[in-house]
Design a protein around this motif. Structure first.
Motif, short mmCIF file in Angstrom:
data_model
loop_
_atom_site.label_atom_id
_atom_site.label_comp_id
_atom_site.label_asym_id
_atom_site.label_seq_id
_atom_site.Cartn_x
_atom_site.Cartn_y
_atom_site.Cartn_z
N ARG A 29 -9.95 8.69 12.92
CA ARG A 29 -9.96 7.68 11.87
C ARG A 29 -8.59 7.05 11.61
N LEU A 30 -7.54 7.69 12.03
CA LEU A 30 -6.21 7.11 11.90
C LEU A 30 -5.91 6.25 13.12
N ALA A 105 -1.72 3.88 6.96
CA ALA A 105 -2.70 4.82 6.43
C ALA A 105 -1.99 5.69 5.39
N VAL A 136 -6.73 3.05 6.09
CA VAL A 136 -7.43 4.24 5.60
C VAL A 136 -6.65 4.93 4.50
N PHE A 138 -7.12 8.60 3.01
CA PHE A 138 -7.82 9.86 3.24
C PHE A 138 -7.52 10.83 2.10
N ALA A 188 -15.86 4.61 2.46
CA ALA A 188 -16.44 4.45 3.79
C ALA A 188 -17.32 5.62 4.18
N ILE A 201 -13.06 9.28 2.74
CA ILE A 201 -12.35 8.22 3.45
C ILE A 201 -12.64 6.88 2.80
N ARG A 203 -11.50 2.67 2.89
CA ARG A 203 -10.86 1.64 3.71
C ARG A 203 -10.59 0.40 2.86
N LYS A 204 -9.43 -0.19 3.09
CA LYS A 204 -9.04 -1.38 2.35
C LYS A 204 -9.90 -2.57 2.79
#
Length: 207
Positions: A29-30, A105, A136, A138, A188, A201, A203-204
Motif C-alpha cells: 500500500r505504500l 504517506a 496513504v 495508515f 479506503a 487505511i 487515502r487523500k
C-alpha cells in the motif's frame, strides 16, 4: 534489527509481535519510493524495522517525547540505515507546527487510543494538508466498530486507559472516519489484525 539494545534505547514487547503483520499491510500500500512520515514513533523499533524492509522509502520518525526521540536516535545509530532519517520532535495535536511540509504517506501506530482526541484532530488536519491526492494515511490499533461486538479484552483495555487518563480510550471507527473526511481523507479499507487490532487505511481524495 539486532537484538542487542543500544544505550538510551527503549523497547516495547508488543513490537516483536505486531511488526510483521503491520509490514505485510504496509508493503503493498505504500509507494515504492518516496517520503514516509511516522507520527508518534515511540521507541523507534517500527521505524527501524520498516525502513530496513522498505529501502526505497525515506523514513522520517517523529515523536513529542524527548525520551522517545533519544531512543529512536539510539536505534538509528546502531543500525545505520541510509533511508532512516534523524528523528524530529512533532506533536500531533499541533499540525501548524509540524516540521515537515509534505509526505507521500503517513504512518501512525498505537497513538489514537493513548492520546487526547485533540491529537487525532491534529493528525487528520496535518495529514490532509501534507498528503498528495491518493496518498496513504495508515493507522494501527484497537477501535470500537459500530455493529461489531467489541472483544472483552478491548473493553477491559478501554476501561484501564480511561482510569489512567480520562481523555484516553478506544475510539469509534466511524467518528475517526468522519473526522478524516473533513480533511479529504477517505476510508479506503480496514484490515483485521492479531490481538483484536485493526489496520485502517485512508487515502487523500483529489480535489
Amino acid at each position: 534489527m539486532t537484538n542487542d539494545m543500544p544505550p538510551g534505547a527503549m523497547t516495547a514487547p508488543s513490537t516483536a509481535r505486531n511488526r510483521d503483520p503491520i509490514l505485510a499491510v504496509l508493503k503493498p500500500r505504500l509507494p515504492n519510493r518516496g517520503f514516509v512520515l511516522e507520527i508518534a514513533a515511540g521507541a523507534g523499533e517500527h521505524a527501524v524495522y520498516n525502513a530496513a524492509a522498505l529501502p526505497g522509502l525515506q523514513w522520517q520518525p517523529t515523536d513529542p517525547s524527548p525520551e522517545a526521540l533519544a531512543s529512536i536516535e539510539a536505534w538509528r545509530a546502531q543500525v545505520a540505515l541510509p533511508n532512516l532519517l534523524p528523528p524530529l520532535p512533532l506533536d500531533a495535536a499541533s499540525p501548524d507546527k509540524w516540521p515537515v511540509a509534505r509526505a507521500d504517506a503517513i504512518v501512525n501506530i498505537n497513538m489514537i487510543h493513548i492520546s487526547p482526541w485533540s491529537a487525532t484532530q491534529g493528525l487528520m488536519a496535518g495529514a490532509g494538508r501534507l498528503l498528495p491526492a491518493g496518498g496513504v494515511l495508515f493507522l494501527y490499533g484497537p477501535y470500537i466498530e459500530p455493529g461489531v461486538e467489541t472483544a472483552p479484552s478491548n473493553l477491559a483495555f478501554d476501561a484501564s486507559l480511561k482510569a489512567r487518563n480520562p481523555t484516553w480510550g478506544l475510539r469509534r471507527l466511524d467518528e475517526v472516519a468522519d473526522l478524516a473526511a473533513q480533511h479529504r481523507l477517505e476510508l479506503a479499507e480496514t484490515v483485521p489484525m492479531p490481538a483484536n487490532n485493526l489496520s485502517v487505511i485512508f487515502r487523500k481524495a483529489p480535489r
